[in-house]
Scaffold this motif. Structure first.
Motif, PDB file in Angstrom:
ATOM      1  N   PRO A 215      56.663 -29.402 -30.305  1.00 18.91           N
ATOM      2  CA  PRO A 215      56.348 -30.517 -31.455  1.00 18.91           C
ATOM      3  C   PRO A 215      55.251 -31.567 -31.022  1.00 18.91           C
ATOM      4  O   PRO A 215      54.736 -32.243 -31.873  1.00 18.91           O
ATOM      5  N   VAL A 216      55.318 -31.952 -29.644  1.00 21.33           N
ATOM      6  CA  VAL A 216      54.567 -33.229 -29.329  1.00 21.33           C
ATOM      7  C   VAL A 216      52.983 -32.703 -29.147  1.00 21.33           C
ATOM      8  O   VAL A 216      52.775 -31.998 -28.402  1.00 21.33           O
ATOM      9  N   ALA A 217      52.319 -33.464 -29.763  1.00 20.51           N
ATOM     10  CA  ALA A 217      50.803 -33.263 -29.324  1.00 20.51           C
ATOM     11  C   ALA A 217      50.274 -34.223 -28.523  1.00 20.51           C
ATOM     12  O   ALA A 217      50.504 -35.371 -28.710  1.00 20.51           O
ATOM     13  N   SER A 218      49.433 -33.672 -27.592  1.00 19.36           N
ATOM     14  CA  SER A 218      48.766 -34.659 -26.642  1.00 19.36           C
ATOM     15  C   SER A 218      47.505 -35.091 -27.128  1.00 19.36           C
ATOM     16  O   SER A 218      46.599 -34.324 -27.424  1.00 19.36           O
ATOM     17  N   GLU A 219      47.459 -36.406 -27.882  1.00 17.71           N
ATOM     18  CA  GLU A 219      46.327 -36.904 -28.491  1.00 17.71           C
ATOM     19  C   GLU A 219      45.666 -37.773 -27.711  1.00 17.71           C
ATOM     20  O   GLU A 219      46.034 -38.901 -27.214  1.00 17.71           O
ATOM     21  N   ARG A 220      44.285 -37.677 -27.743  1.00 18.17           N
ATOM     22  CA  ARG A 220      43.239 -38.484 -26.970  1.00 18.17           C
ATOM     23  C   ARG A 220      43.096 -39.860 -27.774  1.00 18.17           C
ATOM     24  O   ARG A 220      42.891 -39.565 -29.050  1.00 18.17           O
ATOM     25  N   GLN A 221      43.278 -40.819 -27.172  1.00 20.39           N
ATOM     26  CA  GLN A 221      43.081 -42.185 -27.830  1.00 20.39           C
ATOM     27  C   GLN A 221      42.033 -42.861 -27.088  1.00 20.39           C
ATOM     28  O   GLN A 221      41.943 -42.939 -25.779  1.00 20.39           O
ATOM     29  N   VAL A 222      41.166 -43.845 -27.783  1.00 21.40           N
ATOM     30  CA  VAL A 222      40.019 -44.525 -27.398  1.00 21.40           C
ATOM     31  C   VAL A 222      40.410 -46.084 -27.634  1.00 21.40           C
ATOM     32  O   VAL A 222      40.507 -46.247 -29.102  1.00 21.40           O
ATOM     33  N   VAL A 223      40.341 -46.702 -26.874  1.00 23.55           N
ATOM     34  CA  VAL A 223      40.436 -48.340 -27.217  1.00 23.55           C
ATOM     35  C   VAL A 223      39.065 -48.904 -26.888  1.00 23.55           C
ATOM     36  O   VAL A 223      38.437 -48.558 -25.494  1.00 23.55           O
ATOM     37  N   TYR A 224      38.603 -50.150 -27.282  1.00 26.09           N
ATOM     38  CA  TYR A 224      37.193 -50.688 -27.015  1.00 26.09           C
ATOM     39  C   TYR A 224      37.438 -52.011 -27.086  1.00 26.09           C
ATOM     40  O   TYR A 224      38.279 -52.834 -27.549  1.00 26.09           O
ATOM     41  N   TRP A 225      36.318 -52.826 -26.137  1.00 26.10           N
ATOM     42  CA  TRP A 225      36.365 -54.150 -26.258  1.00 26.10           C
ATOM     43  C   TRP A 225      35.049 -54.573 -26.440  1.00 26.10           C
ATOM     44  O   TRP A 225      34.201 -54.299 -25.777  1.00 26.10           O
ATOM     45  N   PHE A 226      35.201 -55.224 -27.836  1.00 28.00           N
ATOM     46  CA  PHE A 226      33.669 -55.870 -28.118  1.00 28.00           C
ATOM     47  C   PHE A 226      33.475 -57.254 -27.977  1.00 28.00           C
ATOM     48  O   PHE A 226      34.417 -58.016 -28.339  1.00 28.00           O
TER      49      PHE A 226
END
Length: 387
Positions: A215-226
């Motif tokens: 049931p665990v989905a490996s999800e790509r996540q992006v964070v940004y510094w502006f």
């Protein structure tokens, strides 16, 4: 093949905490990690992770958070590292939307100190922010961020001080429950035996747990510094920085929920922000680490809903993995078929703040078969996982 009391697979955030808790209780522990200490291939990197107590995700989490805060301070003392910085936190949304309303419900139920602010009051207190006119915010002083890389290193450090044996750069190929009630683990370097096993696989849950981890989905996540625009007549750099700007979560008018951090000394000189979910499933061994121009533009456009002068260039970006369960609640308990195996996964994007208390829970489960801490919400056999 010499047996230890417990083998822990995965030495990221939760596995590292488990090894530490077990070693401090006097158990012989072997920890196995495919990458290097405090690596950036999974979920425990990026310089900052939010910590908060007015928890919109559910009232049930707050007692665990209170215990976790005590654990954070204890880990700081034991490792002689600074891990937690309290900046305050603001959770902004429509009055009936979960981000604000759920945080308010938790704060009121548990008697947590908080302030309810109108849109105008938010801007007056935090000049860089311009929420929608009808939005409300819940502010709690007892919120901030923790350093994920330093936390993982601290758990490894203290666990080693208490006798834990840790192997890095070693991939687990398989594990089996033995007839005698123990376990056997096979890796790229050898074969190990133990009385009990902890599997804290993060994004590799299905590979190491089969149907239990599926049931665990490996999800790509992006964070940004502006970078902000701090020209004349606009908020100053200090208005975006630790000391003025708190950590924040916002969702208004049905837009995608965002979270973020003030400018932190020693890190990229910009505001860190990301979507709470990216909804992009991925193979954890083939993650796209490149951030597209479209993604940058999409994030910056959404950022302007809350920070109208955060219009400077992208200073940095980072990808990580969220191992998310279908209902976003953790998966924490004994393996349904093998009681000598403890499972700790599905922590998604909101689990890191619980690291110390999860270590205690896993140590309880793997040595006593139970815990006195409230974890019913995280059952491995709940309906949401069966669906």
């Amino acid at each position: 093949m010499n047996n230890v009391d417990v083998i822990v697979i995965g030495l990221g955030s939760m596995g590292g905490a488990a090894v530490n808790a077990l070693a401090q209780r006097g158990h012989s522990v072997l920890g196995i990690e495919r990458f290097w200490p405090s690596h950036d291939r999974g979920s425990a990197h990026g310089g900052t992770r939010i910590i908060r107590q007015s928890y919109f995700e559910g009232l049930e989490y707050v007692p665990l958070l209170r215990r976790a805060y005590t654990g954070w301070r204890q880990l700081e003392e034991q490792s002689e590292r600074s891990l937690m910085t309290l900046t305050g936190g603001i959770y902004i949304g429509d009055p009936q939307e979960e981000t604000f309303a759920g945080a308010l419900a938790s704060a009121q139920h548990w008697g947590l100190p908080h302030d309810v602010l109108s849109s105008e009051e938010i801007t007056e207190r935090f000049p860089a922010m311009r929420p929608a006119p009808h939005a409300k915010g819940l502010f709690e002083q007892n919120a901030g961020f923790v350093d994920p890389e330093a936390t993982t290193a601290a758990n490894i450090q203290v666990a080693t001080m208490h006798g834990a044996e840790l192997h890095f750069g070693e991939t687990v190929l398989s594990w089996t429950a033995t007839k005698g009630g123990g376990v056997e683990v096979v890796t790229t370097r050898g074969r190990y035996g133990a009385d009990r096993l902890v599997v804290a696989p993060g994004a590799w849950s299905e590979r190491l747990l089969g149907e239990v981890g599926a049931p665990v989905a490996s999800e790509r996540q992006v964070v940004y510094w502006f970078a902000p625009d701090t020209s004349a007549g606009k908020p100053s750099l200090a208005d975006y920085s630790v000391g003025t700007q708190p950590v924040f979560i916002e969702r208004t008018d049905g837009n995608e929920q965002v979270f973020g951090f003030p400018i932190v000394p020693g890190q990229a000189p910009g505001v860190k922000i990301g979507f709470f979910h990216d909804y992009t499933p991925t193979d954890p061994d083939a993650v796209n680490r490149e951030i597209s121009e479209f993604e940058i533009a999409q994030m910056q456009s959404r950022t302007l809903d809350l920070f109208p002068h955060l219009t400077g260039r992208l200073l940095a970006g980072s990808t990580c993995l969220y191992p998310s369960s279908p209902d976003d609640h953790f998966m924490l308990g004994l393996h349904p078929e093998h009681s000598q195996v403890t499972v700790a996964t599905g922590f998604g994007g909101h689990g890191f703040k619980f690291v110390p208390v999860v270590g205690d829970i896993v140590a309880d489960l793997s040595t006593r078969g139970r815990t006195d801490l409230p974890i019913g919400l995280f059952s491995l056999e709940r309906e949401a996982l069966r669906r």
